[in-house]
Design a protein around this motif. Structure first.
Motif, mmCIF file in Angstrom:
data_model
loop_
_atom_site.group_PDB
_atom_site.id
_atom_site.type_symbol
_atom_site.label_atom_id
_atom_site.label_comp_id
_atom_site.label_asym_id
_atom_site.label_seq_id
_atom_site.Cartn_x
_atom_site.Cartn_y
_atom_site.Cartn_z
ATOM 1 N N ILE A 68 0.823 -1.214 0.000
ATOM 2 C CA ILE A 68 0.000 0.000 0.000
ATOM 3 C C ILE A 68 0.855 1.261 0.000
ATOM 4 N N SER A 69 1.889 1.300 0.801
ATOM 5 C CA SER A 69 2.710 2.509 0.929
ATOM 6 C C SER A 69 3.619 2.766 -0.271
ATOM 7 N N ALA A 70 3.709 1.810 -1.184
ATOM 8 C CA ALA A 70 4.621 1.961 -2.327
ATOM 9 C C ALA A 70 4.034 1.320 -3.589
ATOM 10 N N ARG A 71 2.783 1.601 -3.871
ATOM 11 C CA ARG A 71 2.145 1.005 -5.045
ATOM 12 C C ARG A 71 2.802 1.502 -6.335
ATOM 13 N N PHE A 72 2.694 0.662 -7.358
ATOM 14 C CA PHE A 72 3.249 0.969 -8.675
ATOM 15 C C PHE A 72 2.531 0.128 -9.706
ATOM 16 N N PHE A 73 2.815 0.374 -10.988
ATOM 17 C CA PHE A 73 2.377 -0.520 -12.052
ATOM 18 C C PHE A 73 3.581 -0.825 -12.922
ATOM 19 N N TYR A 74 3.493 -1.932 -13.664
ATOM 20 C CA TYR A 74 4.608 -2.396 -14.484
ATOM 21 C C TYR A 74 4.403 -2.085 -15.958
ATOM 22 N N LEU A 75 5.514 -1.738 -16.607
ATOM 23 C CA LEU A 75 5.630 -1.759 -18.059
ATOM 24 C C LEU A 75 6.666 -2.834 -18.376
ATOM 25 N N CYS A 76 6.391 -3.680 -19.347
ATOM 26 C CA CYS A 76 7.315 -4.737 -19.756
ATOM 27 C C CYS A 76 8.108 -4.273 -20.969
ATOM 28 N N ILE A 77 9.389 -4.655 -21.019
ATOM 29 C CA ILE A 77 10.289 -4.248 -22.093
ATOM 30 C C ILE A 77 10.845 -5.513 -22.748
ATOM 31 N N GLY A 78 10.880 -5.523 -24.078
ATOM 32 C CA GLY A 78 11.426 -6.680 -24.791
ATOM 33 C C GLY A 78 12.063 -6.290 -26.110
ATOM 34 N N SER A 79 13.025 -7.082 -26.549
ATOM 35 C CA SER A 79 13.683 -6.853 -27.838
ATOM 36 C C SER A 79 12.754 -7.244 -28.975
ATOM 37 N N VAL A 80 12.742 -6.413 -30.019
ATOM 38 C CA VAL A 80 11.939 -6.713 -31.203
ATOM 39 C C VAL A 80 12.600 -7.854 -31.963
ATOM 40 N N VAL A 81 11.788 -8.813 -32.366
ATOM 41 C CA VAL A 81 12.256 -9.967 -33.129
ATOM 42 C C VAL A 81 11.602 -9.890 -34.505
ATOM 43 N N GLU A 82 12.387 -10.171 -35.560
ATOM 44 C CA GLU A 82 11.869 -10.029 -36.930
ATOM 45 C C GLU A 82 10.564 -10.769 -37.166
ATOM 46 N N ALA A 83 10.520 -12.017 -36.845
ATOM 47 C CA ALA A 83 9.303 -12.805 -37.090
ATOM 48 C C ALA A 83 8.795 -13.349 -35.761
ATOM 49 N N GLY A 84 7.882 -12.632 -35.137
ATOM 50 C CA GLY A 84 7.324 -13.135 -33.896
ATOM 51 C C GLY A 84 7.195 -12.075 -32.834
ATOM 52 N N ASP A 85 6.758 -12.547 -31.674
ATOM 53 C CA ASP A 85 6.588 -11.652 -30.533
ATOM 54 C C ASP A 85 7.944 -11.236 -29.973
ATOM 55 N N PRO A 86 7.975 -10.113 -29.275
ATOM 56 C CA PRO A 86 9.239 -9.665 -28.668
ATOM 57 C C PRO A 86 9.791 -10.682 -27.676
ATOM 58 N N MET A 87 11.096 -10.609 -27.466
ATOM 59 C CA MET A 87 11.753 -11.407 -26.420
ATOM 60 C C MET A 87 11.776 -10.519 -25.178
ATOM 61 N N TRP A 88 10.875 -10.807 -24.243
ATOM 62 C CA TRP A 88 10.709 -9.960 -23.068
ATOM 63 C C TRP A 88 11.905 -10.113 -22.145
ATOM 64 N N SER A 89 12.500 -8.984 -21.736
ATOM 65 C CA SER A 89 13.749 -9.032 -20.987
ATOM 66 C C SER A 89 13.710 -8.323 -19.638
ATOM 67 N N GLY A 90 12.701 -7.542 -19.373
ATOM 68 C CA GLY A 90 12.664 -6.849 -18.090
ATOM 69 C C GLY A 90 11.414 -6.011 -17.937
ATOM 70 N N ARG A 91 11.343 -5.339 -16.781
ATOM 71 C CA ARG A 91 10.178 -4.510 -16.492
ATOM 72 C C ARG A 91 10.610 -3.179 -15.886
ATOM 73 N N VAL A 92 9.698 -2.238 -15.961
ATOM 74 C CA VAL A 92 9.851 -0.923 -15.355
ATOM 75 C C VAL A 92 8.745 -0.781 -14.313
ATOM 76 N N LYS A 93 9.111 -0.305 -13.130
ATOM 77 C CA LYS A 93 8.130 0.014 -12.101
ATOM 78 C C LYS A 93 7.838 1.511 -12.198
ATOM 79 N N VAL A 94 6.562 1.841 -12.388
ATOM 80 C CA VAL A 94 6.150 3.250 -12.399
ATOM 81 C C VAL A 94 5.450 3.522 -11.072
#
Length: 161
Positions: free
Chosen positions: A75-101
């Motif tokens: 409660i005292s430190a709420r946040f939401f996440y954004l996920c970060i991933g490398s773009v791959v030519e054919a397919g979904d990104p390769m997710w590598s980390g997150r950002v806490k906002v």
């Protein structure tokens, strides 16, 4: 006090090139990555996301308690996440980390103003390091942190959820 729905818009300034970014909804094994935005050029663009959390007075104190599928952390430190991933030519990104906002530091007068119809909370953060790689972990919000904006103030090119 009853609970209120709070619209939030977050802007990524200078997002990293050849990376994808998305919101995370849910926690743990039930977490899901929502529609992502790919950044393929360095043309000064920004990426923006919109989400909604619910806020009420905390059970054990006067501070706001944010909850819903995007809210994470204590409660005292709420946040939401954004996920970060490398773009791959054919397919979904390769997710590598997150950002806490972080959602900390908002007072009730700010929340009340932001929950007025046609208004929302807005903040920006620097999404790339000087070497062009993505920023991970808890981010520092730019300018004055969270501000109140009106739908009439800004036009957005954004991924919404």
């Amino acid at each position: 006090m009853t609970q209120q729905n709070l619209r939030i818009k977050i802007q990524l300034v200078e997002p990293p090139v050849n990376f994808a970014v998305c919101l995370q909804r849910g926690k743990g094994a039930k977490a899901e990555r929502l529609d992502y935005v790919e950044v393929l050029k360095n043309n000064g663009q920004t990426v923006e996301f919109e989400l909604e959390v619910t806020v009420r007075k905390a059970k054990n104190g006067p501070e706001p308690d944010y909850f819903g599928p995007f809210a994470q952390g204590p409660i005292s430190a709420r946040f939401f996440y954004l996920c970060i991933g490398s773009v791959v030519e054919a397919g979904d990104p390769m997710w590598s980390g997150r950002v806490k906002v972080p959602l900390a530091g908002l007072d009730w007068s700010t929340i009340d103003a932001a929950t007025t119809p046609g208004h929302f909370l807005f903040a920006r953060y620097q999404a790339s390091k000087p070497d062009g790689k993505p920023v991970y972990a808890t981010v520092k919000l730019l300018d004055d942190g969270w501000t109140i904006r009106s739908d009439r103030d800004m036009s957005f090119i954004s991924a919404k959820r």
